[in-house]
Design an enzyme around this catalytic site. Structure first.
Site, PDB file in Angstrom:
ATOM      1  N   ALA A  67      13.000  16.378   1.956  1.00 12.53           N
ATOM      2  CA  ALA A  67      12.257  17.424   2.656  1.00 12.53           C
ATOM      3  C   ALA A  67      10.754  17.258   2.545  1.00 12.53           C
ATOM      4  CB  ALA A  67      12.662  18.798   2.129  1.00 12.53           C
ATOM      5  N   SER A 115       9.398  13.927   1.444  1.00 11.86           N
ATOM      6  CA  SER A 115       9.108  12.502   1.603  1.00 11.86           C
ATOM      7  C   SER A 115      10.377  11.759   1.955  1.00 11.86           C
ATOM      8  CB  SER A 115       8.487  11.921   0.320  1.00 11.86           C
ATOM      9  OG  SER A 115       9.437  11.875  -0.730  1.00 11.86           O
ATOM     10  N   GLY A 116      10.182  10.603   2.552  1.00 12.30           N
ATOM     11  CA  GLY A 116      11.288   9.695   2.813  1.00 12.30           C
ATOM     12  C   GLY A 116      10.978   8.366   2.173  1.00 12.30           C
ATOM     13  N   ARG A 117      12.003   7.563   2.002  1.00  6.12           N
ATOM     14  CA  ARG A 117      11.780   6.252   1.403  1.00  6.12           C
ATOM     15  C   ARG A 117      12.888   5.308   1.809  1.00  6.12           C
ATOM     16  NH1 ARG A 117      13.643   6.293  -4.711  1.00  6.12           N
ATOM     17  NH2 ARG A 117      15.638   7.322  -4.476  1.00  6.12           N
ATOM     18  N   HIS A 148      25.179  13.115   3.951  1.00  3.54           N
ATOM     19  CA  HIS A 148      24.659  14.268   3.210  1.00  3.54           C
ATOM     20  C   HIS A 148      24.257  13.753   1.840  1.00  3.54           C
ATOM     21  CE1 HIS A 148      25.408  18.449   1.259  1.00  3.54           C
ATOM     22  NE2 HIS A 148      24.128  18.212   1.485  1.00  3.54           N
ATOM     23  N   ASP A 149      23.000  13.880   1.483  1.00  9.32           N
ATOM     24  CA  ASP A 149      22.485  13.216   0.289  1.00  9.32           C
ATOM     25  C   ASP A 149      23.268  13.582  -0.970  1.00  9.32           C
ATOM     26  OD1 ASP A 149      21.451  15.830   0.150  1.00  9.32           O
ATOM     27  OD2 ASP A 149      19.410  15.187   0.575  1.00  9.32           O
ATOM     28  N   THR A 150      23.745  14.801  -1.062  1.00 10.39           N
ATOM     29  CA  THR A 150      24.519  15.185  -2.245  1.00 10.39           C
ATOM     30  C   THR A 150      25.848  14.434  -2.300  1.00 10.39           C
ATOM     31  OG1 THR A 150      23.527  17.382  -2.087  1.00 10.39           O
ATOM     32  CG2 THR A 150      25.364  17.125  -3.601  1.00 10.39           C
ATOM     33  N   ASN A 156      25.515  26.379  -4.749  1.00  5.03           N
ATOM     34  CA  ASN A 156      24.080  26.105  -4.676  1.00  5.03           C
ATOM     35  C   ASN A 156      23.359  27.031  -5.636  1.00  5.03           C
ATOM     36  OD1 ASN A 156      24.728  24.414  -2.596  1.00  5.03           O
ATOM     37  ND2 ASN A 156      23.317  25.314  -1.118  1.00  5.03           N
ATOM     38  N   GLY A 181      16.663  13.444  -9.654  1.00  5.25           N
ATOM     39  CA  GLY A 181      15.371  13.533 -10.331  1.00  5.25           C
ATOM     40  C   GLY A 181      15.373  14.456 -11.519  1.00  5.25           C
TER      41      GLY A 181
END
Length: 527
Positions: free
Chosen positions: A19, A21-23, A233-235, A293, A443
């Site tokens: 949300a 940054s991207g990489r 979905h990143d999770t 969540n 993180g």
């Protein structure tokens, strides 16, 4: 883990969009090799125009292209991002304006035509105001739309020309039947024009397609380079990389949000689960991520932003992450680490850049559980003066008000540890699943104080890491689809254990954790 052909290695690019940054991360993978290197990072800055908050999707796409160019020749590309947001294409495949940000206020006055009890019974997805089903109820562009693509699928479309909806992300829309894993025709019929724009479902490990020739030429890559569907979905990608040794584990994908839950073989849909706000999201290899969540390091991020803005009000706008890469967050993505940029002023001094690592060390010495808040109270959801809101909450609830920055940070970490305990205990109770280890990935696994206090609060060992869980899950699915590695999800997790740095925190019997009935938040009220 069973080896691929002749034990060969492969090189894969993970596009990981957050949300703020991207990489692009490049991984070298083999039967006993898993090495990652970040080759490009770019800012992801939302834009407000005409009273609406949008994603700057073309800037995001440019960042992806720059990252893939920096990655060089790879055997595959996988894309993951946050959930629920989407772009709309017209019949010619052109984008109908920028995607609207999930934090935009347009869903505040919308209501589903289907009662929430029925929505949950059909989809197993917990109530969230930003779920795609609610966004579509507020959408004004549907009459001109031909196709809806969730964010990772939109980027994949621009790379390959192929359309589809990857399963794990599609499951967050609250439009997917939890049992059949197909679009729920009853729910989509109630959306009017939206019913015809939903693309076919595809599953992690399916090849989306090769790079379009013009894209391959622009990037200097082979036109045979394949884009592979991962847990977009990143999770889902993060949970795939949980280095569990058995099925008796709980996970916390920890960052801006803490996604706290267990892994199941089948959805668990019950009235009690609905009331406890547990969601059933699709995972890799047919698994279900049964989770709640929990507001995570968002509280800490906003505290830092507020403190830094005291010295430089224009430097960090409300809602932005306060430092260069320490926090990358989204509604459901792993984010937020243990350090921010070091500043010139001490952590406790007014104004200036905040040295979060020093501040966490100071917080570790503060009185435990002196001040505790309900991290999921709606007062903490919007960006703004988080230290002030924490103080106000403590006053309203009769708890001591934090007097220093270190006390405020300790309040946040203590509160998150107790919220983790509540969610894990509820997951165990609702599913009957035994848990003997908690895995914290993302993180937040770098935050030693949070990991230690979570172990203490839950009375269970915590294994922290890998930090790069999302990218690891992304590339592992690619490598398996490519035949470089093989085996089950357990085999993939064994490779993570063999190759990645992990920290273990044992619960301390003398940690002074307060009883659950005195501090844990209640079950969310009906609304």
């Amino acid at each position: 883990m069973p080896a691929g052909p002749a034990g060969r290695t492969g090189r894969y690019a993970a596009v990981d969009l957050g949300a703020s940054s991207g990489r692009v991360v490049v991984a070298e993978i083999g039967p006993d090799t898993l090495e990652l290197r970040e080759v490009h990072r770019f800012a992801n800055v939302p834009v407000r125009a005409g009273g609406t908050l949008y994603w700057d999707i073309l800037r995001i796409h440019r960042g992806v292209l720059d990252g893939l160019r920096a990655a060089g020749l790879v055997d595959g590309i996988g894309i993951d991002s946050w959930a629920v947001d989407y772009g709309l294409l017209d019949e010619d495949g052109a984008l109908l304006g920028n995607p609207v940000h999930y934090r935009d206020a347009r869903t505040e006055k919308t209501a589903s035509r289907v009662p929430f009890e029925e929505l949950y019974a059909r989809t197993g997805i917990a109530r969230q105001p930003f779920n795609t089903i609610h966004q579509l109820a507020a959408e004004t562009r549907l009459a001109s739309a031909s196709t809806l693509l969730l964010i990772p699928d939109l980027i994949a479309y621009w790379l390959t020309g192929e359309v589809g909806a990857e399963l794990t992300n599609a499951s967050t829309t609250q439009l997917l039947d939890a049992r059949t894993r197909r679009w729920d025709t009853v729910l989509t019929a109630g959306l009017g024009p939206a019913a015809r724009v939903l693309p076919p479902i595809r599953r992690p490990g399916e090849v989306i397609g090769p790079l379009a020739p013009e894209v391959a030429g622009e990037l200097g890559l082979s036109p045979d380079t394949r884009v592979i569907a991962v847990g977009s979905h990143d999770t889902a990608s993060a949970v795939a990389a949980v280095p569990a040794e058995s099925e008796r584990f709980a996970y916390i994908s920890c960052g801006t949000w803490s996604l706290v839950g267990v892994e199941l073989d089948q959805p668990m849909i019950s009235e009690e689960g609905r009331r406890a706000n547990f969601t059933n999201e699709a995972g890799i290899d047919g698994t279900v991520r049964y989770l709640r969540n929990v507001t995570g390091l968002w509280l800490l991020q906003e505290c830092i932003r507020t403190w830094e803005a005291q010295a430089a009000p224009a430097e960090t706008p409300p809602g932005a992450e306060p430092s260069t890469g320490s926090f990358t967050g989204s509604p459901e993505e792993p984010a937020g680490g243990a350090s921010a940029d070091a500043g010139a002023s001490p952590a406790g001094a007014p104004g200036g850049r905040v040295d979060l690592e020093e501040l966490l060390q100071q917080a570790a010495g503060e009185e435990p559980f002196r001040s505790v808040v309900d991290a999921d109270d709606p007062i903490f959801h919007p960006p703004g003066d988080m230290p002030g809101r924490i103080a106000d909450f403590c006053r309203r609830t009769g708890r001591p008000v934090p007097e220093t920055r270190a006390q405020t940070v300790r309040c946040v970490i203590d509160s998150l540890a107790l919220a983790h305990r509540a969610a894990i205990e509820d997951a165990r109770r609702l599913t009957g699943q035994a848990v003997d280890t908690i895995h914290i990935v993302g993180g937040g696994s770098r935050n030693a104080l949070l990991c230690r206090l979570t172990a203490d609060a839950c009375g269970l060992p915590v294994v922290a890491g890998p930090v790069e869980a999302t990218s690891i899950g992304n590339v592992l699915v690619q490598a398996r689809a490519d035949g470089v590695v093989s085996g089950t999800l357990a085999d993939l997790r064994a490779l993570v254990r063999r190759t990645q740095h992990l920290e273990r925190y044992e619960p301390r019997p003398d940690a002074g954790i307060p009883p659950a009935e005195t501090l844990d938040r209640p079950v969310p009220a009906e609304g």
